[in-house]
Design a protein around this motif. Structure first.
Motif, PDB file in Angstrom:
ATOM      1  N   ILE A  40       0.838  -1.198   0.000  1.00  0.00           N
ATOM      2  CA  ILE A  40       0.000   0.000   0.000  1.00  0.00           C
ATOM      3  C   ILE A  40       0.878   1.254   0.000  1.00  0.00           C
ATOM      4  N   LYS A  41       1.927   1.233   0.829  1.00  0.00           N
ATOM      5  CA  LYS A  41       2.824   2.394   0.896  1.00  0.00           C
ATOM      6  C   LYS A  41       3.472   2.654  -0.468  1.00  0.00           C
ATOM      7  N   ILE A  42       3.926   1.568  -1.103  1.00  0.00           N
ATOM      8  CA  ILE A  42       4.631   1.722  -2.382  1.00  0.00           C
ATOM      9  C   ILE A  42       3.653   2.208  -3.457  1.00  0.00           C
ATOM     10  N   GLU A  43       2.402   1.706  -3.381  1.00  0.00           N
ATOM     11  CA  GLU A  43       1.358   2.145  -4.309  1.00  0.00           C
ATOM     12  C   GLU A  43       1.130   3.651  -4.199  1.00  0.00           C
ATOM     13  N   HIS A  44       1.181   4.145  -2.973  1.00  0.00           N
ATOM     14  CA  HIS A  44       0.988   5.585  -2.747  1.00  0.00           C
ATOM     15  C   HIS A  44       2.253   6.386  -3.033  1.00  0.00           C
ATOM     16  N   GLY A  45       3.277   5.701  -3.504  1.00  0.00           N
ATOM     17  CA  GLY A  45       4.519   6.393  -3.837  1.00  0.00           C
ATOM     18  C   GLY A  45       5.358   6.764  -2.626  1.00  0.00           C
ATOM     19  N   LEU A  46       5.070   6.112  -1.494  1.00  0.00           N
ATOM     20  CA  LEU A  46       5.833   6.431  -0.288  1.00  0.00           C
ATOM     21  C   LEU A  46       6.929   5.394  -0.077  1.00  0.00           C
ATOM     22  N   TYR A  47       7.950   5.471  -0.911  1.00  0.00           N
ATOM     23  CA  TYR A  47       9.100   4.591  -0.704  1.00  0.00           C
ATOM     24  C   TYR A  47      10.354   5.403  -1.013  1.00  0.00           C
ATOM     25  N   PRO A  48      11.486   4.988  -0.463  1.00  0.00           N
ATOM     26  CA  PRO A  48      12.706   5.784  -0.639  1.00  0.00           C
ATOM     27  C   PRO A  48      13.016   5.972  -2.125  1.00  0.00           C
ATOM     28  N   GLY A  49      13.267   7.212  -2.510  1.00  0.00           N
ATOM     29  CA  GLY A  49      13.650   7.506  -3.884  1.00  0.00           C
ATOM     30  C   GLY A  49      12.497   7.754  -4.825  1.00  0.00           C
ATOM     31  N   SER A  50      11.256   7.662  -4.360  1.00  0.00           N
ATOM     32  CA  SER A  50      10.126   7.877  -5.265  1.00  0.00           C
ATOM     33  C   SER A  50       9.930   9.371  -5.514  1.00  0.00           C
ATOM     34  N   GLY A  51       9.378   9.693  -6.689  1.00  0.00           N
ATOM     35  CA  GLY A  51       9.168  11.087  -7.054  1.00  0.00           C
ATOM     36  C   GLY A  51       8.206  11.789  -6.112  1.00  0.00           C
ATOM     37  N   ILE A  52       7.141  11.062  -5.714  1.00  0.00           N
ATOM     38  CA  ILE A  52       6.127  11.670  -4.839  1.00  0.00           C
ATOM     39  C   ILE A  52       6.747  12.034  -3.489  1.00  0.00           C
ATOM     40  N   LEU A  53       7.575  11.117  -2.970  1.00  0.00           N
ATOM     41  CA  LEU A  53       8.176  11.370  -1.659  1.00  0.00           C
ATOM     42  C   LEU A  53       9.156  12.543  -1.721  1.00  0.00           C
ATOM     43  N   GLN A  54       9.808  12.700  -2.885  1.00  0.00           N
ATOM     44  CA  GLN A  54      10.772  13.807  -3.030  1.00  0.00           C
ATOM     45  C   GLN A  54      10.105  15.164  -2.831  1.00  0.00           C
ATOM     46  N   GLN A  55       8.799  15.233  -3.179  1.00  0.00           N
ATOM     47  CA  GLN A  55       8.091  16.511  -3.033  1.00  0.00           C
ATOM     48  C   GLN A  55       7.752  16.814  -1.580  1.00  0.00           C
ATOM     49  N   HIS A  56       7.782  15.789  -0.732  1.00  0.00           N
ATOM     50  CA  HIS A  56       7.552  16.024   0.691  1.00  0.00           C
ATOM     51  C   HIS A  56       8.798  16.627   1.312  1.00  0.00           C
ATOM     52  N   TYR A 115      12.036  17.087   4.010  1.00  0.00           N
ATOM     53  CA  TYR A 115      13.207  16.285   4.341  1.00  0.00           C
ATOM     54  C   TYR A 115      12.903  15.290   5.458  1.00  0.00           C
ATOM     55  N   GLY A 116      12.144  15.762   6.462  1.00  0.00           N
ATOM     56  CA  GLY A 116      11.813  14.914   7.611  1.00  0.00           C
ATOM     57  C   GLY A 116      11.019  13.685   7.211  1.00  0.00           C
ATOM     58  N   GLU A 117      10.056  13.874   6.295  1.00  0.00           N
ATOM     59  CA  GLU A 117       9.238  12.737   5.874  1.00  0.00           C
ATOM     60  C   GLU A 117      10.052  11.734   5.058  1.00  0.00           C
ATOM     61  N   ILE A 118      10.969  12.259   4.232  1.00  0.00           N
ATOM     62  CA  ILE A 118      11.858  11.363   3.479  1.00  0.00           C
ATOM     63  C   ILE A 118      12.663  10.506   4.447  1.00  0.00           C
ATOM     64  N   LEU A 119      13.168  11.144   5.507  1.00  0.00           N
ATOM     65  CA  LEU A 119      13.943  10.410   6.514  1.00  0.00           C
ATOM     66  C   LEU A 119      13.063   9.382   7.222  1.00  0.00           C
ATOM     67  N   PHE A 120      11.838   9.787   7.558  1.00  0.00           N
ATOM     68  CA  PHE A 120      10.938   8.871   8.268  1.00  0.00           C
ATOM     69  C   PHE A 120      10.709   7.603   7.450  1.00  0.00           C
ATOM     70  N   PHE A 121      10.366   7.781   6.176  1.00  0.00           N
ATOM     71  CA  PHE A 121      10.073   6.588   5.374  1.00  0.00           C
ATOM     72  C   PHE A 121      11.341   5.788   5.059  1.00  0.00           C
ATOM     73  N   GLY A 122      12.452   6.472   4.942  1.00  0.00           N
ATOM     74  CA  GLY A 122      13.719   5.760   4.781  1.00  0.00           C
ATOM     75  C   GLY A 122      13.968   4.843   5.967  1.00  0.00           C
ATOM     76  N   LEU A 123      13.807   5.411   7.172  1.00  0.00           N
ATOM     77  CA  LEU A 123      14.024   4.620   8.389  1.00  0.00           C
ATOM     78  C   LEU A 123      12.970   3.532   8.522  1.00  0.00           C
ATOM     79  N   TYR A 124      11.715   3.871   8.189  1.00  0.00           N
ATOM     80  CA  TYR A 124      10.627   2.899   8.296  1.00  0.00           C
ATOM     81  C   TYR A 124      10.928   1.668   7.439  1.00  0.00           C
ATOM     82  N   PHE A 125      11.279   1.906   6.162  1.00  0.00           N
ATOM     83  CA  PHE A 125      11.529   0.757   5.287  1.00  0.00           C
ATOM     84  C   PHE A 125      12.786   0.005   5.698  1.00  0.00           C
ATOM     85  N   PHE A 126      13.815   0.741   6.120  1.00  0.00           N
ATOM     86  CA  PHE A 126      15.051   0.052   6.484  1.00  0.00           C
ATOM     87  C   PHE A 126      14.883  -0.779   7.761  1.00  0.00           C
ATOM     88  N   MET A 127      14.277  -0.170   8.776  1.00  0.00           N
ATOM     89  CA  MET A 127      14.188  -0.876  10.061  1.00  0.00           C
ATOM     90  C   MET A 127      13.166  -2.007  10.024  1.00  0.00           C
TER      91      MET A 127
END
Lengths: 93, 203
Positions: free
Chosen positions: B113-129, B131-143
């Protein structure tokens, strides 16, 4: 080599009670964080996680029944982690 | 317990200490990641809280309960092997395995679901958010990804142990491998106990 000593057998009832407590604590942490308490909810959520960890350590991982040595070693690791966290955050003051 | 263990290079205590030492390295490994999380959360508090709202608390809570039950069943399997109940041990281990698989299936849909919404590290949609949100999802997917990797390793270990119990390689006088696998599984549980509030609850 020394003969292995008797191992304590923990009853299913103990495990069931602990499991029940863990699930109750999980529900409490979900409910508490639904109420907006600001910074307090972080402290509450992490304290509940801490209590759950202690229950898992003591009962599921048998620390309560094992030699004290294990508990001392784990305490050492946890103190080390806390110290790293504190010293790191000194830089962000 | 039995004298025939003497010439058998079997050291229950020693094996267990070794397992605990390994668990310490794992705790420090994940501990480092939790520290990274703490620093970024401190610097981007609001963004983290906003981003955490994207995660589904109920899936997280269900997965927490699943892991807790699986921890209890593997702990019970150790008691049951000591009571010489081989069949029950296998049933309990199989239950643990099934619960672990359900956890992974939930995780798969959640990530999907997250990837469908474009919320994954390196996605174009996430880039528009921010810096903090990029870090959050980076940590979320990694951890959570690293945690899922530990679940997969756990599934492999429990399968091997189950076969050994079936073949009577593990029995009431010689069950340290089962006990160590249990310890590993509880470690995976403990890591999730902290991942759950840090990523799902704190909004």
């Amino acid at each position: 080599m020394e003969k292995s000593e008797e191992h304590k057998i923990i009853s299913f009832k103990t495990y069931t009670v602990i499991l029940f407590l863990l699930i109750v604590l999980t529900s409490v942490s979900v409910l508490v964080t639904k109420i907006d308490l600001g910074n307090i909810s972080i402290i509450v959520a992490l304290s509940i996680a801490g209590i759950k960890t202690i229950l898992v350590f003591l009962f599921f991982m048998h620390l309560l029944y094992d030699k004290k040595m294990y508990s001392i070693m784990i305490a050492g690791v946890l103190i080390l982690m806390t110290l790293v966290l504190i010293i790191l955050f000194l830089d962000y003051q | 317990m039995k004298d025939n263990n003497i010439n058998n290079h079997y050291d229950h205590e020693g094996s267990k200490i070794g397992m605990w030492l390994f668990i310490f390295t794992e705790l420090l490994f994940f501990g480092g990641l939790f520290i990274v999380y703490a620093v970024y959360r401190y610097k981007h508090g609001t963004a983290f809280e906003l981003a955490a709202k994207e995660l589904d608390v109920s899936i997280g809570a269900i997965n927490t309960v699943i892991l807790l039950i699986s921890s209890a069943t593997i702990a019970m399997s150790i008691s049951s092997i000591q009571l010489k109940k081989r069949k029950l041990t296998i049933i309990l281990l199989a239950t643990t395995l099934i619960l672990a698989l359900i956890f992974l299936v939930n995780k798969y849909f959640e990530w999907g679901i997250k990837i469908e919404h474009g919320l994954y590290p390196g996605s174009g949609i996430l880039q528009q958010h921010g810096y903090g949100e990029i870090l959050f999802f980076g940590l979320y997917f990694f951890m959570t990804g690293l945690h899922a990797l530990h679940i997969i390793i756990g599934i492999i270990l429990i399968t091997i142990i189950m076969l050994k119990v079936k073949n009577e390689k593990i029995h009431a006088d010689r069950f340290v491998q089962l006990e160590n696998t249990g310890l590993y599984w509880h470690l995976v549980d403990i890591i999730w106990i902290f991942l759950f509030p840090l990523f799902y609850l704190i909004v």
